[in-house]
Design an enzyme around this catalytic site. Structure first.
Site, PDB file in Angstrom:
ATOM      1  N   GLY A 108     -30.617  15.273  -0.624  1.00 28.85           N
ATOM      2  CA  GLY A 108     -30.455  14.907   0.790  1.00 28.85           C
ATOM      3  C   GLY A 108     -31.735  14.294   1.338  1.00 28.85           C
ATOM      4  O   GLY A 108     -32.829  14.667   0.920  1.00 28.85           O
ATOM      5  N   ARG A 168     -30.688  13.599   9.500  1.00 32.23           N
ATOM      6  CA  ARG A 168     -30.430  14.342  10.744  1.00 32.23           C
ATOM      7  C   ARG A 168     -31.646  15.155  11.187  1.00 32.23           C
ATOM      8  O   ARG A 168     -31.771  15.515  12.337  1.00 32.23           O
ATOM      9  CB  ARG A 168     -29.198  15.253  10.568  1.00 32.23           C
ATOM     10  CG  ARG A 168     -27.894  14.492  10.687  1.00 32.23           C
ATOM     11  CD  ARG A 168     -26.699  15.380  10.398  1.00 32.23           C
ATOM     12  NE  ARG A 168     -26.595  15.686   8.964  1.00 32.23           N
ATOM     13  CZ  ARG A 168     -25.698  16.531   8.441  1.00 32.23           C
ATOM     14  NH1 ARG A 168     -24.847  17.161   9.218  1.00 32.23           N
ATOM     15  NH2 ARG A 168     -25.661  16.737   7.143  1.00 32.23           N
ATOM     16  N   THR A 200     -21.545  15.923  -3.083  1.00 31.98           N
ATOM     17  CA  THR A 200     -22.055  17.068  -3.845  1.00 31.98           C
ATOM     18  C   THR A 200     -21.535  17.076  -5.289  1.00 31.98           C
ATOM     19  O   THR A 200     -22.255  17.489  -6.209  1.00 31.98           O
ATOM     20  CB  THR A 200     -21.674  18.382  -3.144  1.00 31.98           C
ATOM     21  OG1 THR A 200     -20.284  18.347  -2.788  1.00 31.98           O
ATOM     22  CG2 THR A 200     -22.486  18.580  -1.877  1.00 31.98           C
ATOM     23  N   GLY A 215     -16.989  24.069   5.052  1.00 26.17           N
ATOM     24  CA  GLY A 215     -15.722  24.003   4.334  1.00 26.17           C
ATOM     25  C   GLY A 215     -15.007  25.344   4.462  1.00 26.17           C
ATOM     26  O   GLY A 215     -15.618  26.398   4.313  1.00 26.17           O
ATOM     27  N   GLU A 233     -12.732  20.717   3.791  1.00 21.93           N
ATOM     28  CA  GLU A 233     -13.893  20.331   4.606  1.00 21.93           C
ATOM     29  C   GLU A 233     -13.467  20.151   6.062  1.00 21.93           C
ATOM     30  O   GLU A 233     -12.316  19.816   6.352  1.00 21.93           O
ATOM     31  CB  GLU A 233     -14.498  19.029   4.064  1.00 21.93           C
ATOM     32  CG  GLU A 233     -15.149  19.189   2.712  1.00 21.93           C
ATOM     33  CD  GLU A 233     -16.211  20.274   2.672  1.00 21.93           C
ATOM     34  OE1 GLU A 233     -17.149  20.231   3.488  1.00 21.93           O
ATOM     35  OE2 GLU A 233     -16.097  21.196   1.843  1.00 21.93           O
ATOM     36  N   ASN A 259     -79.591  42.029  10.669  1.00 17.23           N
ATOM     37  CA  ASN A 259     -79.190  41.714  12.040  1.00 17.23           C
ATOM     38  C   ASN A 259     -79.509  40.244  12.330  1.00 17.23           C
ATOM     39  O   ASN A 259     -80.648  39.812  12.211  1.00 17.23           O
ATOM     40  CB  ASN A 259     -79.935  42.608  13.028  1.00 17.23           C
ATOM     41  CG  ASN A 259     -79.378  42.424  14.418  1.00 17.23           C
ATOM     42  OD1 ASN A 259     -78.403  43.047  14.804  1.00 17.23           O
ATOM     43  ND2 ASN A 259     -79.983  41.512  15.164  1.00 17.23           N
TER      44      ASN A 259
END
Ligand code: UD1
Ligand code: CA
Length: 462
Positions: free
Chosen positions: A12, A16, A78, A140, A155, A377
């Protein structure tokens, strides 16, 4: 478990998400989604994994270097994505293969193993994870037959009104018999609303062969959650954050108010440690017992011992032993090692330095590339001058030294144990043990000089 393999779909492109990086690299609690899946597979003992990659493949490979990979040049669905792993599957005939979607990071090892057990017991050709969601929109839908097996997956785009009401959804995680999967991939056709090769159509192919398809309903529907856009990603982050805080609290960590508290899974925190708002704990971080961490603190890849107080600090790749008090506004940069009882205060930066037991660096100081002994120190405004514009050098300070305010220690330089640096000194030469070093111009006082100047110049301009 016998030797198993997995295919992870990760081609992918994140359109989006509106991201320049591949979607599976979007992070949930500072870990890319595909990293979560890699962790789950590792917990199941599945090391033989093939990722299907598209745009940005190099970046994804860097995130999961142990996976082998194939490329899917065109995104045709897919089912088409799994077809790209055909050679991988061919050489694993006779076994079982998990198929997971790279954008659903919450599939956990327990659920994946549970589904595998059902797969073996039932002798199914396919066993898939399902979940019942209050709002199944976009997923789905699972249609079961009278036997309770999965008859079809429909789907969203292909579902009629009745089917859309089904709340049981396909979580996108499957166990296949490899031989069946190879056969089914040959049969897939893009006959649907999207014109894609749906992996979900293998269900119908199994039924046509008289093979069983089992649905393993996950006890926790969270495992089905995926992210397609930024809003979805925020939702995953919120769920994961809450789950992690609850896990830490169950183990005895006190969270007074969880505003802005983000803890990456894998961070270890001891009992009775208090985490205050705005605290972010990342990477391989271990925090001891009885600490107070925060508010407004970021700790990454670091160890913090028991009984430390860390207030408004940033700590990276460093080690703090027990009973250390640091902050507010302290930056501990990589490679630092602070020993027990050290105090580091306001606006102090420590980098690549060892600071010995009970040493105090209270204000406005830089300790970089240094080895500092015990009970030293530091006065306000000390600088270890470690960089000459070309190379970096170390400052070595023995035990029980007193470094006066506003001193510059020009490295490489060694300050012997028990010595005393006068305030305002710029030290360029080694100081022997127990010595006093003063390195500044002697003061000149001119009586009446200022008054004479005032008279000469007149009143001060506003
Ligand atoms: C898919 C399932 C749906 C399920 C849902 C669960 C199908 C047809 N649908 O829908 O039943 O409820 O997941 O989250 O499988 N990918 C590729 N190459 C492609 C297409 C997708 O690698 O050509 C990868 C994506 O990177 C993603 C995964 O496969 O990681 C799922 O694809 P996506 O398009 O998000 O499927 P959904 O529409 O969510
Ligand atoms: Ca998805």
């Amino acid at each position: 478990m016998e030797k198993l393999c997995a295919v992870v779909l990760a081609a992918g492109d994140g359109k989006r998400m509106r991201s320049a990086r591949p979607k599976v690299l979007c992070e949930v609690l500072f870990r890319p989604m595909i990293g979560w899946i890699a962790d789950t597979l590792a917990q199941c003992g599945i090391e033989d994994v093939c990722a299907v990659l598209g745009a940005g493949a190099d970046q994804v490979r860097a995130a999961v270097p142990d996976f082998s990979w194939v490329e899917q040049k065109e995104r045709l669905g897919t089912g088409h994505a799994v077809m790209q792993a055909k050679d991988f599957l061919q050489s694993r005939r006779g076994g079982d293969c998990a198929v997971l979607y790279g954008d659903a990071p919450f599939v956990d090892a327990e659920t994946l193993c549970g589904a595998y057990r059902l797969h073996k017991e039932s002798g199914a050709a396919v066993t898939l994870l399902t979940a019942s969601l209050p709002d199944p929109t976009g997923y789905g839908r699972i249609v079961r037959n009278e036997r309770g097996d999965v008859a079809r997956i429909v789907e969203q785009a292909d579902a009629d009104a009745g089917t859309q009401k089904i709340r049981e959804i396909n979580a996108g995680t499957y166990w296949f018999s490899v031989d069946f999967l190879l056969h089914a991939l040959e049969e897939l056709r893009p006959n649907n609303a999207q014109g894609e090769y749906y992996l979900t159509d293998v269900v119908g192919i199994a039924a046509a062969q008289g093979r069983r398809v089992c649905g393993y309903e996950a006890p926790n529907s969270r495992i089905a959650m995926g992210a397609n856009d930024r809003k979805g990603l925020l939702h995953l982050n919120q769920l994961a954050r809450q789950a992690e805080l609850e896990r830490q609290m169950a183990a005895g960590v006190e969270i007074v108010c969880d505003d802005g508290v983000i803890i990456q899974p894998g961070v270890q925190i001891g009992q009775d440690t208090v985490i205050l708002p705005g605290t972010i704990l990342k990477g391989k971080t271990v925090i001891g017992k009885n600490c107070v961490i925060g508010p407004h603190t970021v700790i990454e890849d670091s160890f913090v011992g028991d009984g430390c107080h860390v207030n408004a600090c940033q700590i990276e790749q460093s080690r703090l032993e027990e009973r250390i008090k640091i902050g507010p506004f302290t930056h501990v940069r990589p490679g630092s090692h602070l020993m027990a009882g050290v105090k580091i205060g306001n606006f102090v930066e420590v980098k690549n330095a060892v600071v010995g037991e009970n040493t105090a660096v209270a204000h406005l100081t830089y300790v970089g590339d240094s080895d500092v002994g015990k009970n030293v120190n530091f006065g306000c405004g000390t600088v270890t001058v470690n960089f000459d514009g070309h190379d970096k050098y170390r400052t070595v300070i023995g035990d029980d030294c007193f470094i006066g305010c506003n001193s510059n220690l020009i490295a490489p330089v060694t300050i012997g144990s028990g010595s005393y640096i006068a305030a305002g000194s710029t030290i360029t030469d080694p100081v022997p043990e127990d010595a006093l070093a003063i390195a500044r111009a002697r003061q000149i006082v001119k009586p009446g000089w200022a008054k004479a100047r005032r008279l000469r110049l007149g009143p001060r301009k506003k």
